[in-house]
Design a protein around this motif. Structure first.
Motif, PDB file in Angstrom:
ATOM      1  N   ARG A   1       0.836  -1.203   0.000  1.00  0.00           N
ATOM      2  CA  ARG A   1       0.000   0.000   0.000  1.00  0.00           C
ATOM      3  C   ARG A   1       0.867   1.248   0.000  1.00  0.00           C
ATOM      4  O   ARG A   1       0.522   2.246  -0.591  1.00  0.00           O
ATOM      5  N   GLY A   2       2.006   1.187   0.691  1.00  0.00           N
ATOM      6  CA  GLY A   2       2.906   2.327   0.720  1.00  0.00           C
ATOM      7  C   GLY A   2       3.469   2.640  -0.652  1.00  0.00           C
ATOM      8  O   GLY A   2       3.698   3.783  -0.990  1.00  0.00           O
ATOM      9  N   VAL A   3       3.685   1.605  -1.453  1.00  0.00           N
ATOM     10  CA  VAL A   3       4.197   1.786  -2.804  1.00  0.00           C
ATOM     11  C   VAL A   3       3.099   2.344  -3.712  1.00  0.00           C
ATOM     12  O   VAL A   3       3.361   3.148  -4.583  1.00  0.00           O
ATOM     13  N   ASP A   4       1.864   1.952  -3.491  1.00  0.00           N
ATOM     14  CA  ASP A   4       0.741   2.436  -4.297  1.00  0.00           C
ATOM     15  C   ASP A   4       0.103   3.644  -3.609  1.00  0.00           C
ATOM     16  O   ASP A   4      -1.043   3.609  -3.173  1.00  0.00           O
ATOM     17  N   SER A   5       0.878   4.718  -3.511  1.00  0.00           N
ATOM     18  CA  SER A   5       0.398   5.925  -2.846  1.00  0.00           C
ATOM     19  C   SER A   5       0.808   7.150  -3.662  1.00  0.00           C
ATOM     20  O   SER A   5       1.725   7.092  -4.493  1.00  0.00           O
ATOM     21  N   LYS A   6       0.149   8.266  -3.381  1.00  0.00           N
ATOM     22  CA  LYS A   6       0.498   9.523  -4.048  1.00  0.00           C
ATOM     23  C   LYS A   6       1.936   9.920  -3.729  1.00  0.00           C
ATOM     24  O   LYS A   6       2.647  10.431  -4.592  1.00  0.00           O
ATOM     25  N   GLU A   7       2.358   9.682  -2.506  1.00  0.00           N
ATOM     26  CA  GLU A   7       3.720  10.053  -2.116  1.00  0.00           C
ATOM     27  C   GLU A   7       4.760   9.227  -2.888  1.00  0.00           C
ATOM     28  O   GLU A   7       5.789   9.761  -3.309  1.00  0.00           O
ATOM     29  N   ALA A   8       4.501   7.946  -3.097  1.00  0.00           N
ATOM     30  CA  ALA A   8       5.425   7.108  -3.863  1.00  0.00           C
ATOM     31  C   ALA A   8       5.503   7.583  -5.316  1.00  0.00           C
ATOM     32  O   ALA A   8       6.580   7.615  -5.915  1.00  0.00           O
ATOM     33  N   ILE A   9       4.359   7.979  -5.875  1.00  0.00           N
ATOM     34  CA  ILE A   9       4.329   8.519  -7.243  1.00  0.00           C
ATOM     35  C   ILE A   9       5.113   9.830  -7.286  1.00  0.00           C
ATOM     36  O   ILE A   9       5.920  10.068  -8.186  1.00  0.00           O
ATOM     37  N   ARG A  10       4.882  10.691  -6.307  1.00  0.00           N
ATOM     38  CA  ARG A  10       5.580  11.978  -6.227  1.00  0.00           C
ATOM     39  C   ARG A  10       7.103  11.768  -6.193  1.00  0.00           C
ATOM     40  O   ARG A  10       7.857  12.444  -6.896  1.00  0.00           O
ATOM     41  N   LEU A  11       7.553  10.830  -5.390  1.00  0.00           N
ATOM     42  CA  LEU A  11       8.985  10.540  -5.298  1.00  0.00           C
ATOM     43  C   LEU A  11       9.540  10.034  -6.635  1.00  0.00           C
ATOM     44  O   LEU A  11      10.653  10.382  -7.013  1.00  0.00           O
ATOM     45  N   GLY A  12       8.762   9.217  -7.347  1.00  0.00           N
ATOM     46  CA  GLY A  12       9.185   8.738  -8.662  1.00  0.00           C
ATOM     47  C   GLY A  12       9.331   9.870  -9.665  1.00  0.00           C
ATOM     48  O   GLY A  12      10.289   9.904 -10.452  1.00  0.00           O
ATOM     49  N   VAL A  13       8.408  10.818  -9.640  1.00  0.00           N
ATOM     50  CA  VAL A  13       8.478  11.969 -10.547  1.00  0.00           C
ATOM     51  C   VAL A  13       9.667  12.848 -10.175  1.00  0.00           C
ATOM     52  O   VAL A  13      10.423  13.292 -11.052  1.00  0.00           O
ATOM     53  N   ILE A  14       9.870  13.091  -8.877  1.00  0.00           N
ATOM     54  CA  ILE A  14      10.997  13.913  -8.436  1.00  0.00           C
ATOM     55  C   ILE A  14      12.321  13.252  -8.820  1.00  0.00           C
ATOM     56  O   ILE A  14      13.250  13.920  -9.291  1.00  0.00           O
ATOM     57  N   GLU A  15      12.403  11.944  -8.653  1.00  0.00           N
ATOM     58  CA  GLU A  15      13.631  11.230  -9.050  1.00  0.00           C
ATOM     59  C   GLU A  15      13.872  11.381 -10.551  1.00  0.00           C
ATOM     60  O   GLU A  15      14.991  11.615 -10.991  1.00  0.00           O
ATOM     61  N   HIS A  16      12.820  11.280 -11.336  1.00  0.00           N
ATOM     62  CA  HIS A  16      12.914  11.436 -12.795  1.00  0.00           C
ATOM     63  C   HIS A  16      13.419  12.841 -13.145  1.00  0.00           C
ATOM     64  O   HIS A  16      14.283  12.999 -14.009  1.00  0.00           O
ATOM     65  N   LEU A  17      12.892  13.848 -12.481  1.00  0.00           N
ATOM     66  CA  LEU A  17      13.244  15.230 -12.797  1.00  0.00           C
ATOM     67  C   LEU A  17      14.590  15.656 -12.221  1.00  0.00           C
ATOM     68  O   LEU A  17      15.203  16.600 -12.723  1.00  0.00           O
ATOM     69  N   SER A  18      15.067  14.973 -11.195  1.00  0.00           N
ATOM     70  CA  SER A  18      16.317  15.378 -10.551  1.00  0.00           C
ATOM     71  C   SER A  18      17.521  15.226 -11.482  1.00  0.00           C
ATOM     72  O   SER A  18      18.525  15.890 -11.288  1.00  0.00           O
ATOM     73  N   GLY A  19      17.401  14.413 -12.501  1.00  0.00           N
ATOM     74  CA  GLY A  19      18.487  14.240 -13.461  1.00  0.00           C
ATOM     75  C   GLY A  19      18.524  15.310 -14.536  1.00  0.00           C
ATOM     76  O   GLY A  19      19.435  15.341 -15.356  1.00  0.00           O
ATOM     77  N   ARG A  20      17.555  16.215 -14.533  1.00  0.00           N
ATOM     78  CA  ARG A  20      17.495  17.275 -15.540  1.00  0.00           C
ATOM     79  C   ARG A  20      18.332  18.469 -15.092  1.00  0.00           C
ATOM     80  O   ARG A  20      18.161  18.972 -13.992  1.00  0.00           O
ATOM     81  N   SER A  21      19.232  18.915 -15.956  1.00  0.00           N
ATOM     82  CA  SER A  21      20.030  20.088 -15.594  1.00  0.00           C
ATOM     83  C   SER A  21      19.192  21.349 -15.770  1.00  0.00           C
ATOM     84  O   SER A  21      18.305  21.416 -16.609  1.00  0.00           O
ATOM     85  N   GLY A  22      19.467  22.334 -14.950  1.00  0.00           N
ATOM     86  CA  GLY A  22      18.764  23.600 -15.037  1.00  0.00           C
ATOM     87  C   GLY A  22      17.413  23.613 -14.348  1.00  0.00           C
ATOM     88  O   GLY A  22      16.699  24.594 -14.411  1.00  0.00           O
ATOM     89  N   LEU A  23      17.046  22.546 -13.683  1.00  0.00           N
ATOM     90  CA  LEU A  23      15.760  22.467 -12.991  1.00  0.00           C
ATOM     91  C   LEU A  23      16.016  22.443 -11.491  1.00  0.00           C
ATOM     92  O   LEU A  23      16.632  21.520 -10.971  1.00  0.00           O
ATOM     93  N   ASP A  24      15.570  23.487 -10.788  1.00  0.00           N
ATOM     94  CA  ASP A  24      15.789  23.604  -9.351  1.00  0.00           C
ATOM     95  C   ASP A  24      14.549  23.117  -8.603  1.00  0.00           C
ATOM     96  O   ASP A  24      13.632  23.887  -8.344  1.00  0.00           O
ATOM     97  N   LEU A  25      14.514  21.837  -8.284  1.00  0.00           N
ATOM     98  CA  LEU A  25      13.357  21.252  -7.613  1.00  0.00           C
ATOM     99  C   LEU A  25      13.201  21.766  -6.187  1.00  0.00           C
ATOM    100  O   LEU A  25      12.095  21.734  -5.642  1.00  0.00           O
ATOM    101  N   LYS A  26      14.271  22.275  -5.583  1.00  0.00           N
ATOM    102  CA  LYS A  26      14.186  22.782  -4.212  1.00  0.00           C
ATOM    103  C   LYS A  26      13.305  24.019  -4.127  1.00  0.00           C
ATOM    104  O   LYS A  26      12.774  24.328  -3.069  1.00  0.00           O
ATOM    105  N   SER A  27      13.136  24.726  -5.237  1.00  0.00           N
ATOM    106  CA  SER A  27      12.325  25.941  -5.226  1.00  0.00           C
ATOM    107  C   SER A  27      10.903  25.689  -5.725  1.00  0.00           C
ATOM    108  O   SER A  27      10.139  26.627  -5.887  1.00  0.00           O
ATOM    109  N   MET A  28      10.564  24.421  -5.964  1.00  0.00           N
ATOM    110  CA  MET A  28       9.258  24.084  -6.519  1.00  0.00           C
ATOM    111  C   MET A  28       8.420  23.251  -5.557  1.00  0.00           C
ATOM    112  O   MET A  28       8.948  22.384  -4.865  1.00  0.00           O
ATOM    113  N   GLN A  29       7.130  23.523  -5.527  1.00  0.00           N
ATOM    114  CA  GLN A  29       6.170  22.692  -4.804  1.00  0.00           C
ATOM    115  C   GLN A  29       5.650  21.668  -5.804  1.00  0.00           C
ATOM    116  O   GLN A  29       5.114  22.041  -6.844  1.00  0.00           O
TER     117      GLN A  29
END
Length: 130
Positions: free
Chosen positions: A11-39
């Protein structure tokens, strides 16, 4: 007891938070994108076995107005105990809220026109010659 532990973990894997972490991990490899300043928020998600479709909103931190950001639609695949982005599609937000309009010349709902339908977005040539 082990069954309950396994069910709780899945159930923990099938959650909004798990999806959010997957998207953040995907985006963290992009240069020029400052995820720390984004909600980053998962506004909706639908799970299907090992896949999920999610709508994720992005806006500057400290800005409460959701129309100040944008939305993306992601398809994710479950790999072990985490979600990995398979694809994305921008759904966008206009500065006035709501989604962006359909592109000019295309049908409003994004489908195809019936066979023989005249092209949209162009005016018919005039036959008067004046």
């Amino acid at each position: 007891m082990a069954i309950f532990v396994l069910l709780g973990c899945s159930r923990g894997v099938d959650s909004k938070e798990a999806i959010r972490l997957g998207v953040i991990e995907h985006l963290s490899g992009r240069s020029g994108l400052d995820l720390k300043s984004m909600q980053v928020d998962v506004t909706s998600v639908s799970f299907r076995q090992n896949e999920a479709d999610a709508v994720v909103s992005f806006r500057p931190k400290g800005v409460a107005d959701a129309s100040a950001g944008m939305q993306m639609q992601y398809t994710l695949e479950k790999k072990g105990d985490r979600w990995v982005v398979k694809g994305k599609r921008e759904s966008g937000m206009s500065p006035h809220g709501g989604t962006q309009p359909a592109p000019p010349g295309g049908p409003a709902l994004g489908g195809e026109m019936p066979p023989g339908h005249p092209p949209m977005g162009k005016s018919a040539p005039s036959g008067s010659g004046k």
